[in-house]
Design an enzyme around this catalytic site. Structure first.
Site, PDB file in Angstrom:
ATOM      1  N   HIS B 113     -42.236  10.044  33.989  1.00  0.00           N
ATOM      2  CA  HIS B 113     -42.121  11.489  33.859  1.00  0.00           C
ATOM      3  C   HIS B 113     -40.729  11.810  33.388  1.00  0.00           C
ATOM      4  O   HIS B 113     -39.752  11.254  33.887  1.00  0.00           O
ATOM      5  CB  HIS B 113     -42.379  12.166  35.205  1.00  0.00           C
ATOM      6  N   CYS B 155     -42.560  13.079  28.629  1.00  0.00           N
ATOM      7  CA  CYS B 155     -42.529  14.425  28.058  1.00  0.00           C
ATOM      8  C   CYS B 155     -41.120  14.685  27.558  1.00  0.00           C
ATOM      9  O   CYS B 155     -40.148  14.273  28.196  1.00  0.00           O
ATOM     10  CB  CYS B 155     -42.870  15.458  29.143  1.00  0.00           C
TER      11      CYS B 155
END
Lengths: 475, 355
Positions: B113, B155
Site C-alpha cells: 500500500h 497506489c
C-alpha cells in the site's frame, strides 16, 4: 708396574662401557613405558622447532601434495622431513608408537657420547703435550688427571635432560649431533667434517652459526692450550738460563723451544671455507628441489629462519622470550627482537678475544649463551652444554657455586612441571608461576657461564704463577 | 511488506517476481527477499503452505526453494534502509546483506500500500520518498551499484521516486500521482484478490522469455496498456544514461554472465602434468590467454631469461641452468633421499682426501 697399569686401564674401560650400555638399556626401558611417559607433551622438552608430532604433521601434509609448512605446524628443515618423516608413519604391531624414531634418537645419543669422548681424549692429549712443552712443574704435582673425555661422555648420557629429550621424541639429539660432529672435526683438523657439521647445524637450527668463530680458531690455532704469554715467558726464561756464548746453538734452541702453536695457520681455515661453501650449495640444492613446488627457497627461509627470528609462536617454554613478547607492543616488537638476538651477538667478540687460546671452551660458552637466549629453548640444548662442561673438569675443578648450581638445576627441573600444571591444568596459578621457574633457570645458566669462565681464567693465572716465580728467582 | 490476509496479493506479487527472476538465472544468494510472510501458513489459508497468483492455481509460488531473508517483524523501514546502504550490525549474516559492488546491477521491486510520496510498511511505518532518495544517494557514494532499476507497484507509485537524483537509476511505477493501482482478479476459492494488475502484466511479459532472450527494456515498458492496467505506468529515464532500446531485460531481471571458453584443463593436485600442458599451450597460441599468464609466472620468467641471456653475465646463466635442471626433476622425494644417502660416501671420501 706395567701389567698393573694395563689391568687398571682395562678396568677403567670396562667401567666406562658398562655405564654406556646401562644408559642405553635405561633409555630403551623408558621408551617402552606407555605413551613415552607423556614427556613429548611437556613444553620443556618439545618446542615448536623440535617436536616430533609437528614433524609427523609436516610429513603428512607433504604426502598430500601440500606444502609441509602450510598450517604453521612444522618449521624445520625439509631434509629432516625426508629423513624422519617415513619413520613416523611406520607402525609395528605390539610396539609403542614412534619406536623407530626413538631408536634413531638413541643411536644419535650414543654417537654423540662417542664423539664427545673422542674430542675429550684429543683435547687432553693436546693439552698434556702443550703442558710438557712448558716443562711445567704442576704436571709432576698432579699425576692423576681425570679422563675428561670419558667423564663428559657419561655426563652426557646420564644427564636427565638428555634422557628426557631422547625419550620425549624431540629432534634435539640430531641437532646436538651436528654441533658435536663439527667440534670433533675441528679438533681433529678435519676441514670437510667440520664444515659438514657446521653447515648441517646451522641449517637445522640457526643459532649454531655463531660457532664459526671457535671453528676458525680451532682450525687455525689448534685445540685448547695455556695462554701464549706463558710460552713466550718460558722461552725468555730458557734464553736467560743459557749464557750467550754460542750464538748459533742458542738460536737453534730458541727456534726449537718456540715450536709452539702460536702461529695461525691459514690453510686449514681456507679449506674449511671451501668445504663450507661446497656443503652449503649441496644442502641448498637439495632443499630447493624439495620445496620447489611450495614456493621455493625464499618461502623455506621465511618459514624456518623467519619463524625462529621473529618468535611467532608464543607458547610457553623454558626460555624467557615468550612472556616478554606476549606483552610487548607491536610498535616495539622489532626493536626488542633485535635486542634479544643482538644479546647473543654482542658477547661473541669479547669472549673470542679473551678466550682465543681455548677455542673448545669458547665453543662451550657460545653454546651455553645461545641455548639461554634462543627463541625456543628446550632441555635438549642444556643437555649439550652440560655434556661439554664435562670436557673441562680438570680445569674447572675449582669452580665456585658448583653445588648451588647443581641444586638449582635439580630444583628448577622439578618445580617447572609443577608450576606448569598449576597454571594450565588446575588453574590455581598463572603464567607468572611458570615464568618464575623459567627466569630462575636463566639465572642459573648465567651463573654457570660466568663462573665457568672465571674458573678457567683463574686456572690460567695459576699456570702463570710458577713461571713468574721462576723468573723472579732468576732476577 | 503488508500484513493481514487481505493483502495476500502483495505476497503473491513478490513471490511471483521472485520466481521469475530465479528462473532467469539469478541465484538465491543474490536475492534479498523481504516478506511479511504470514499468508502461507495462516490459519485462514484454505491451501496451507501454498500461495497462488492465479485463480487457476496452476503455480504454487511457495514451493520448495523459497528463501525468505527478512520475514515478519524484521521487515521494517530501518532494516530496509540498512540493506540498501549496507550499514549493518556486526552480527548480521552475509545472507541478509546486500553484497554489491561498483559493477552491480540491482533490481528493487516494492509492492504494497502506498500513497503520495510514501510506501506503507507493516501497517505501522512508512518509507518516504526522500528516505529512499537518501538511501540511493548513499549507495551511489559508496559505489554499491552501477545500475539500479526500481519497480514499484502501489497506489500513486510514481511519487515514491520523485526525489531521486542519483545517476544510473531507472524507475518505473504502476501509477501516477492521484491514480490508484488495482488488483487483477479475485480468487473466489481463496477468498481474496491474488495478484495486482501491474505485476500480472509484467509476469505475462516474462513468461514467454528465457535466459537468452534479449528483449529490451523499452519493449517491457511499452507493453503496459493503460486501459488494461486502469492506471498509467510511468517511468523515469532522466537519470539513466543508456538508451532503453539497447538494454536487455536480463540486465536487471536475469543473470547472464559473460563466459570466456578456454580449451586447456585446470588440474589442482597433479602439478607435474600441468607444467607439460602449459608448454604446449604457449607453443600453439601466439597470444596466450590472460589467465594462463597469471598461473605460471615462473615459467614466463624462465622464457624471458632465455631471451635476454646475452645481456646478463655468466653467473645468471649458470643460475638459470641450475634452475632448469631443478625444474626437470620429477620424482622429488627419491631425488632428495638419494641426495641424503649420498652425503655419507661423499663425507668419507672428502675426509680420506684431506687426511
Amino acid at each position: 708396574m706395567e701389567p698393573k697399569e694395563q689391568s687398571k686401564e682395562k678396568k677403567e674401560k670396562l667401567w666406562f662401557w658398562n655405564w654406556v650400555i646401562a644408559s642405553v638399556i635405561f633409555r630403551l626401558v623408558l621408551i617402552y613405558f606407555p605413551k613415552n611417559l607423556n614427556l613429548a607433551s611437556r613444553p620443556e622438552v618439545s618446542t615448536p622447532l623440535t617436536s616430533l608430532r609437528r614433524l609427523a604433521e609436516g610429513y603428512w601434509l607433504k604426502q598430500l601434495s601440500m606444502s609441509p609448512y602450510a598450517g604453521s605446524m612444522y618449521h624445520g628443515s625439509p631434509l629432516l622431513l625426508s629423513l624422519l618423516g617415513p619413520l613416523t608413519v611406520k607402525r609395528i604391531e605390539g610396539q609403542p608408537d614412534h619406536l623407530l624414531c626413538s631408536l634413531v634418537f638413541v643411536i644419535a645419543d650414543i654417537v654423540n657420547a662417542m664423539l664427545i669422548r673422542a674430542t675429550g681424549q684429543n683435547l687432553q692429549m693436546e693439552y698434556t703435550r702443550s703442558l710438557k712443552l712448558l716443562d711445567h712443574v704442576k704436571l709432576s704435582e698432579k699425576p692423576e688427571i681425570i679422563p675428561s673425555g670419558d667423564i663428559a661422555a657419561l655426563v652426557y648420557l646420564w644427564n636427565p635432560f638428555t634422557i628426557v629429550a631422547c625419550v620425549g621424541l624431540s629432534t634435539s639429539p640430531i641437532e646436538n649431533l651436528a654441533i658435536i660432529l663439527s667440534l670433533y672435526g675441528a679438533c681433529k683438523r678435519q676441514a670437510p667434517l667440520a664444515a659438514f657439521g657446521w653447515v648441517i647445524a646451522t641449517h637445522l637450527s640457526l643459532y649454531p652459526a655463531i660457532l664459526i668463530i671457535p671453528m676458525i680458531l680451532l682450525l687455525g690455532y689448534g685445540t685448547d692450550t695455556p695462554p701464549r704469554k706463558l710460552f713466550l715467558q718460558r722461552r725468555n726464561v730458557e734464553v736467560g738460563d743459557n749464557p750467550p756464548n754460542d750464538r748459533c746453538c742458542e738460536r737453534e734452541e730458541v727456534v726449537h723451544r718456540s715450536e709452539v702453536p702460536h702461529v695461525f695457520s691459514w690453510r686449514p681455515v681456507i679449506h674449511f671455507f671451501c668445504w663450507t661453501s661446497l656443503w652449503s650449495v649441496y644442502v641448498l640444492v637439495l632443499c630447493g628441489i624439495s620445496v620447489k613446488q611450495y614456493g621455493g627457497l625464499w618461502e623455506l627461509f621465511k618459514r624456518t629462519y623467519g619463524f625462529m627470528l621473529t618468535v611467532q609462536d608464543l607458547s610457553p617454554n623454558i626460555g624467557v622470550l615468550w612472556y616478554f613478547f606476549a606483552e610487548v607492543f607491536d610498535f616495539f616488537r622489532n626493536f626488542f627482537l633485535i635486542v634479544f638476538h643482538g644479546n647473543i651477538l654482542f658477547m661473541m667478540l669479547p669472549l673470542a678475544i679473551r678466550l682465543k687460546h681455548r677455542p673448545c671452551f669458547l665453543a662451550f660458552v657460545y653454546i651455553a649463551i645461545s641455548s639461554m637466549l634462543k627463541s625456543y629453548p628446550s632441555v635438549g640444548d642444556s643437555a649439550l652444554y652440560l655434556g661439554l662442561l664435562g670436557l673441562f673438569v680438570n680445569e674447572l675443578a675449582d669452580m665456585q657455586f658448583s653445588f648451588f648450581l647443581f641444586c638449582g638445576y635439580v630444583g628448577v627441573s622439578l618445580l617447572s612441571p609443577v608450576m606448569h600444571n598449576l597454571w594450565i591444568w588446575r588453574g590455581t596459578g598463572n603464567a607468572n608461576f611458570y615464568f618464575a621457574t623459567a627466569m630462575a633457570y636463566a639465572c642459573l645458566q648465567i651463573i654457570l657461564v660466568v663462573e665457568s669462565v672465571s674458573a678457567m681464567l683463574n686456572h690460567d693465572r695459576k699456570l702463570r704463577k710458577p713461571l713468574t716465580e721462576l723468573q723472579d728467582g732468576k732476577n | 511488506m503488508s500484513l493481514f490476509r487481505f493483502n495476500y496479493r502483495h505476497m503473491a506479487n513478490t513471490l511471483s517476481l521472485y520466481r521469475t527472476v530465479k528462473r532467469l538465472g539469478i541465484p538465491d544468494e543474490r536475492i534479498i527477499l523481504m516478506l511479511a510472510d504470514d499468508m502461507a501458513c495462516n490459519a485462514r489459508n484454505k491451501y496451507p503452505a501454498q500461495v497462488f497468483n492465479n485463480e487457476n492455481h496452476k503455480l504454487n509460488l511457495y514451493g520448495d526453494n523459497v528463501e525468505v531473508d527478512y520475514r515478519g517483524y524484521e521487515v521494517t523501514v530501518e532494516n530496509f534502509l540498512r540493506v540498501l546502504t549496507g550499514r549493518h550490525e556486526n552480527a548480521v549474516p552475509r545472507s541478509k546483506r546486500l553484497l554489491s559492488d561498483e559493477g552491480s546491477h540491482i533490481l528493487l521491486y516494492m509492492t504494497g500500500h502506498g500513497g503520495d510520496e510514501f510506501l506503507k510498511f507493516q501497517d505501522s511505518e512508512e518509507l518516504q520518498s526522500h528516505d529512499l532518495a537518501d538511501a540511493v544517494k548513499q549507495m551511489k557514494e559508496k559505489r554499491r551499484f552501477k545500475e539500479l532499476l526500481i519497480m514499484v507497484d502501489t497506489c500513486q507509485a510514481a511519487t515514491l521516486f520523485s526525489q531521486l537524483q542519483s545517476p544510473g537509476v531507472l524507475t518505473i511505477g504502476s501509477s501516477m500521482k492521484g491514480e490508484n493501482s488495482y488488483s487483477h482478479h479475485l480468487d473466489s476459492d481463496v477468498g481474496v484478490s491474488v495478484v495486482d494488475r501491474f505485476t500480472f502484466y509484467t509476469l505475462g511479459f516474462f513468461e514467454r522469455l528465457n535466459m537468452y532472450n534479449n528483449d529490451s527494456l523499452i519493449s517491457l515498458f511499452s507493453s503496459y496498456n493503460p486501459s488494461m492496467l486502469m492506471s498509467t505506468a510511468y517511468y523515469r529515464t532522466d537519470l539513466y544514461q543508456r538508451h532503453l532500446e539497447e538494454v536487455p531485460v536480463t540486465n536487471f531481471f536475469g543473470s547472464v554472465m559473460e563466459m570466456i571458453h578456454t580449451d586447456s584443463a585446470y588440474s589442482l593436485l597433479s602439478r607435474k602434468e600441468s607444467f607439460r600442458v602449459e608448454i604446449k599451450m604457449s607453443a600453439d597460441k601466439s597470444v596466450p590467454d590472460k589467465k594462463r599468464l597469471m598461473d605460471n609466472p615462473s615459467r614466463l620468467d624462465q622464457i624471458s631469461e632465455l631471451n635476454i641471456e646475452d645481456q646478463h653475465g655468466a653467473l645468471k646463466r649458470i643460475w638459470s641452468t641450475i634452475q632448469k635442471e631443478m625444474e626437470k626433476v620429477e620424482d622429488v622425494d627419491a631425488f632428495v633421499s638419494y641426495g641424503l644417502v649420498l652425503i655419507v660416501p661423499l663425507l668419507t671420501v672428502s675426509m680420506w682426501l684431506t687426511w
